[in-house]
Design an enzyme around this catalytic site. Structure first.
Site, PDB file in Angstrom:
ATOM      1  N   GLU A   1       3.565 -10.951   0.581  1.00  0.00           N
ATOM      2  CA  GLU A   1       3.055 -10.268  -0.620  1.00  0.00           C
ATOM      3  C   GLU A   1       4.161  -9.506  -1.344  1.00  0.00           C
ATOM      4  O   GLU A   1       3.981  -9.050  -2.452  1.00  0.00           O
ATOM      5  CB  GLU A   1       1.905  -9.329  -0.230  1.00  0.00           C
ATOM      6  CG  GLU A   1       2.267  -8.138   0.665  1.00  0.00           C
ATOM      7  CD  GLU A   1       2.374  -8.505   2.149  1.00  0.00           C
ATOM      8  OE1 GLU A   1       2.439  -9.713   2.471  1.00  0.00           O
ATOM      9  OE2 GLU A   1       2.415  -7.567   2.975  1.00  0.00           O
ATOM     10  N   ARG A   2       5.335  -9.381  -0.685  1.00  0.00           N
ATOM     11  CA  ARG A   2       6.420  -8.630  -1.334  1.00  0.00           C
ATOM     12  C   ARG A   2       7.302  -9.534  -2.197  1.00  0.00           C
ATOM     13  O   ARG A   2       8.005  -9.075  -3.071  1.00  0.00           O
ATOM     14  CB  ARG A   2       7.253  -7.925  -0.269  1.00  0.00           C
ATOM     15  CG  ARG A   2       6.422  -6.847   0.420  1.00  0.00           C
ATOM     16  CD  ARG A   2       7.224  -5.997   1.326  1.00  0.00           C
ATOM     17  NE  ARG A   2       7.340  -6.577   2.655  1.00  0.00           N
ATOM     18  CZ  ARG A   2       7.877  -5.940   3.682  1.00  0.00           C
ATOM     19  NH1 ARG A   2       8.369  -4.735   3.523  1.00  0.00           N
ATOM     20  NH2 ARG A   2       7.936  -6.512   4.858  1.00  0.00           N
TER      21      ARG A   2
ATOM     22  N   LYS B   1       0.263 -18.697   2.639  1.00  0.00           N
ATOM     23  CA  LYS B   1       0.169 -17.288   2.243  1.00  0.00           C
ATOM     24  C   LYS B   1       1.576 -16.707   2.298  1.00  0.00           C
ATOM     25  O   LYS B   1       2.085 -16.343   3.353  1.00  0.00           O
ATOM     26  CB  LYS B   1      -0.745 -16.487   3.172  1.00  0.00           C
ATOM     27  CG  LYS B   1      -1.034 -15.117   2.560  1.00  0.00           C
ATOM     28  CD  LYS B   1      -1.277 -14.011   3.560  1.00  0.00           C
ATOM     29  CE  LYS B   1      -0.057 -13.364   4.121  1.00  0.00           C
ATOM     30  NZ  LYS B   1       0.771 -12.580   3.173  1.00  0.00           N
TER      31      LYS B   1
ATOM     32  N   PHE C   1       9.267 -11.655   4.135  1.00  0.00           N
ATOM     33  CA  PHE C   1       9.891 -11.351   2.838  1.00  0.00           C
ATOM     34  C   PHE C   1      11.339 -11.802   2.751  1.00  0.00           C
ATOM     35  O   PHE C   1      11.890 -11.909   1.663  1.00  0.00           O
ATOM     36  CB  PHE C   1       9.819  -9.833   2.564  1.00  0.00           C
ATOM     37  CG  PHE C   1      10.883  -9.046   3.298  1.00  0.00           C
ATOM     38  CD1 PHE C   1      12.166  -8.928   2.771  1.00  0.00           C
ATOM     39  CD2 PHE C   1      10.627  -8.444   4.527  1.00  0.00           C
ATOM     40  CE1 PHE C   1      13.159  -8.228   3.446  1.00  0.00           C
ATOM     41  CE2 PHE C   1      11.607  -7.759   5.210  1.00  0.00           C
ATOM     42  CZ  PHE C   1      12.876  -7.648   4.660  1.00  0.00           C
TER      43      PHE C   1
ATOM     44  N   SER D   1       7.566 -10.501  11.796  1.00  0.00           N
ATOM     45  CA  SER D   1       7.842  -9.509  12.840  1.00  0.00           C
ATOM     46  C   SER D   1       7.062  -9.820  14.121  1.00  0.00           C
ATOM     47  O   SER D   1       6.067 -10.552  14.098  1.00  0.00           O
ATOM     48  CB  SER D   1       7.425  -8.124  12.340  1.00  0.00           C
ATOM     49  OG  SER D   1       6.023  -8.115  12.145  1.00  0.00           O
TER      50      SER D   1
ATOM     51  N   GLU E   1      14.952  -3.875  16.687  1.00  0.00           N
ATOM     52  CA  GLU E   1      15.565  -4.672  15.623  1.00  0.00           C
ATOM     53  C   GLU E   1      15.735  -3.748  14.412  1.00  0.00           C
ATOM     54  O   GLU E   1      14.747  -3.178  13.929  1.00  0.00           O
ATOM     55  CB  GLU E   1      14.630  -5.841  15.269  1.00  0.00           C
ATOM     56  CG  GLU E   1      15.190  -6.753  14.204  1.00  0.00           C
ATOM     57  CD  GLU E   1      14.218  -7.863  13.789  1.00  0.00           C
ATOM     58  OE1 GLU E   1      13.001  -7.619  13.770  1.00  0.00           O
ATOM     59  OE2 GLU E   1      14.697  -8.963  13.461  1.00  0.00           O
TER      60      GLU E   1
ATOM     61  N   CYS F   1      16.867 -12.921  10.289  1.00  0.00           N
ATOM     62  CA  CYS F   1      16.489 -12.933  11.699  1.00  0.00           C
ATOM     63  C   CYS F   1      17.651 -13.422  12.557  1.00  0.00           C
ATOM     64  O   CYS F   1      17.674 -13.217  13.757  1.00  0.00           O
ATOM     65  CB  CYS F   1      15.286 -13.819  11.928  1.00  0.00           C
ATOM     66  SG  CYS F   1      15.644 -15.532  11.600  1.00  0.00           S
TER      67      CYS F   1
END
Ligand code: NAD
Length: 531
Positions: free
Chosen positions: A208-209, A205, A181, A258, A413, A313
């Site tokens: 989805e957020r 893909k 995201f 993640s 994290e 990240c």
């Protein structure tokens, strides 16, 4: 909610250019919230799914759109489209593919503000940062335009008499990308442009957020001339991920996200015989030497820890103050206090909201864990209130000092605007702290001593190192070389390694005997080489 609500959240501040893409990411539909489409075989289609997820504006938590979990039938249609198109696309001349990406980079450039608006609405980051997100992805697209050089093979003539060996780089087939995201433009653009310019077809893909930016990018690619079926986009969560890991037509998977998802996808994809590159989580350390330029270092630490609300990240989420640099802590806190927390579309905002209420709760509980384990909370952003955006997922800049390596706020994290501060007596102590941490995404050292910098860059076991550069994300002529716990796979994203990931090598050895040569009549026209 009415359609007007979504507009009100943005229009007072954001004035879009007169772009054909203006608001294209949420097509004008009678119903509200708008429904994000699938992109299958060159058409933006409404999903027939019975399962839909709400997308929220993180600054208000209002629902701004809905995204489907694509059905099995839709996912199969998307992958079949990729498979069917592969033959013609892989045989399309490399110059024709290059032309498409030359047009594509211009379209992205022309519409950067429109793309940024869609990012701010769904992801929450400030508009300036959202433009940066697009810009870093755009640089990868620009790089793909050098494909005619990047894809060159090798030749060794005259191995023995009349015998030569040369290598080709060939596309591998249908490739797939699964994205997180936090960079709705940059990370998809790390993936499908590199894959496609090499001659592969691509199944994306997006997270989805934040799916809308990817849809806008898909539309622009179509407008740049990419043939139907070369890029397909599906939406969903675990079922879509499993589908990608398992479908035999998919030859390679690029993943960013993640560790939990990345390790799983790496294993499942590899077990199914696919190539997988998996960029994952991080804990990036900034080592501050007492000889550093104090002014620059403090500004850079604050920007790299709290920018993008720490949801990068490569955020510099951990500082190690060496020796006398410990005394800079109060000034660091003062600078962090000056950052303005606000909705991403508000002028002057430095720190936007976190992606979801769950993310906020997780970040707050990790801050609390530091306090409970004996660290000092020098700046606490948990109670921050943003006028007009009381329902947003805001956490202000937070600094925790006196942190030790076994504390939870260090081992996990945090992915929020939280800087944890450790201390070390010597450079060697700092290096061993960093090397004992399982992650290897990025690190930086702040110093004015070249010898110190050289020792650090050589001894630190982290894939991307900055010297007085807080977020050393390499430009796309290099590769993104996170290492150890931050990466699974053999070849990294973009740069030469990206080309290697998306191609296979064929080695041809030929013998053409000199005595068999015949003389042909000369060609008199300029060869067009397939254009
Ligand atoms: P995430 O792992 O939750 O989601 C990433 C993608 O994986 C999404 O498309 C999601 O649908 C899918 N997914 C999520 N959970 C899954 C599961 N259990 N099984 C299968 N698929 C799953 O990551 P996120 O929260 O969107 O992104 C934040 C994370 O991404 C952070 O850890 C951050 O460090 C990392 N990240 C890494 C890099 C890098 O280059 N190393 C870059 C950006 C973000």
């Amino acid at each position: 909610l009415t359609a007007g609500n979504a507009d009100q959240a943005l229009t007072p501040v954001i004035q879009g250019p007169n772009s054909p893409y203006q608001r294209a990411w949420y097509p004008i539909l009678p119903e509200y919230p708008p429904q994000v489409k699938l992109f299958i075989d060159g058409r933006f289609v409404e999903s027939k799914s019975s399962e839909w997820l709400d997308i929220h504006n993180p600054a208000t938590n209002e629902v701004v759109a809905r995204v489907p979990k694509a059905t099995q039938e839709e996912m199969l249609a998307a992958v079949d489209s990729c498979s069917r198109t592969f033959r013609s696309w892989s045989e399309t001349s490399i110059l024709a593919r290059q032309q498409i990406f030359l047009r594509y980079q211009q379209l992205i450039k022309d519409n950067i503000k429109e793309l940024a608006k869609s990012i701010t609405l769904e992801q929450g980051k400030t508009l300036a940062d959202a433009e940066g997100d697009v810009f870093r992805g755009l640089q990868v697209v620009e790089h793909t335009c050098s494909i005619t050089s990047l894809m060159l093979g090798e030749t060794l003539p005259s191995l023995t008499k009349d015998m030569d060996t040369h290598t080709y780089r060939l596309p591998i087939g249908v490739c797939a990308g699964i994205t997180p995201f936090n960079f709705p433009a940059m990370i998809p653009l790390w993936m499908f442009p590199m894959g496609m310019v090499c001659g592969n077809t691509y199944l994306l893909k997006p997270s989805e957020r934040v799916p809308s930016c990817a849809m806008l990018l898909a539309k622009m690619l179509q407008d740049a001339g990419a043939p139907d079926g070369t890029l397909n986009v599906i939406h969903g969560q675990h079922a879509a991920v499993n589908f990608i890991c398992d479908h035999p037509a998919i030859k390679a998977i690029s993943f960013v996200g993640s560790n939990q998802a990345g390790e799983y996808i790496y294993e499942r994809g590899c077990k199914n015989g696919k190539r997988v590159q998996s960029n994952m989580g991080a804990k990036n350390h900034g080592v501050v030497m007492p000889d550093a330029n104090k002014e620059n270092t403090l500004n850079q630490l604050v920007g790299a820890a709290f920018g993008a609300a720490g949801q990068r990240c490569m955020a510099l989420s951990t500082a190690i103050l060496v020796g006398e640099a410990r005394s800079w802590l109060p000034e660091l806190v003062e600078r962090a206090k000056m950052l303005r927390v606000n909705a991403g579309d508000q002028p002057g905002a430095d720190v936007g909201p976190l992606i979801s209420p769950q993310a906020k709760q997780r970040v707050c509980s990790l801050i609390q864990s530091g306090v409970d384990e004996g660290a000092k909370l020098l700046l606490d952003g948990r109670a921050v209130k943003v006028k007009g955006y009381e329902n947003g997922n805001f956490v202000g800049p937070t600094i925790i000092s006196g942190v030790t390596p076994e504390m939870k706020c260090y081992t996990e994290e945090i992915f929020g605007p939280v800087l944890v501060v450790l201390e070390a007596d010597t450079l060697d102590d700092a290096i061993s702290l960093v090397n004992n941490n399982p992650y290897g995404n990025g690190t930086a050292i702040f110093t004015t001593n070249g010898a110190t910098a050289r020792k650090y860059t050589h001894e630190v076991d982290v894939g991307q190192v900055g010297v007085n550069v807080p977020i050393p994300v390499p430009l796309p002529m290099f590769s993104f070389t996170g290492s150890r716990g931050s990466f699974r796979g053999d070849t990294n994203f973009y740069g030469k390694q990206g080309i290697q990931f998306y191609t296979q090598i064929k080695t041809v050895t030929t013998q053409w005997k000199a005595e068999d040569a015949t003389v042909k009549s000369p060609a008199v026209t300029m060869p067009t080489m397939g254009r």
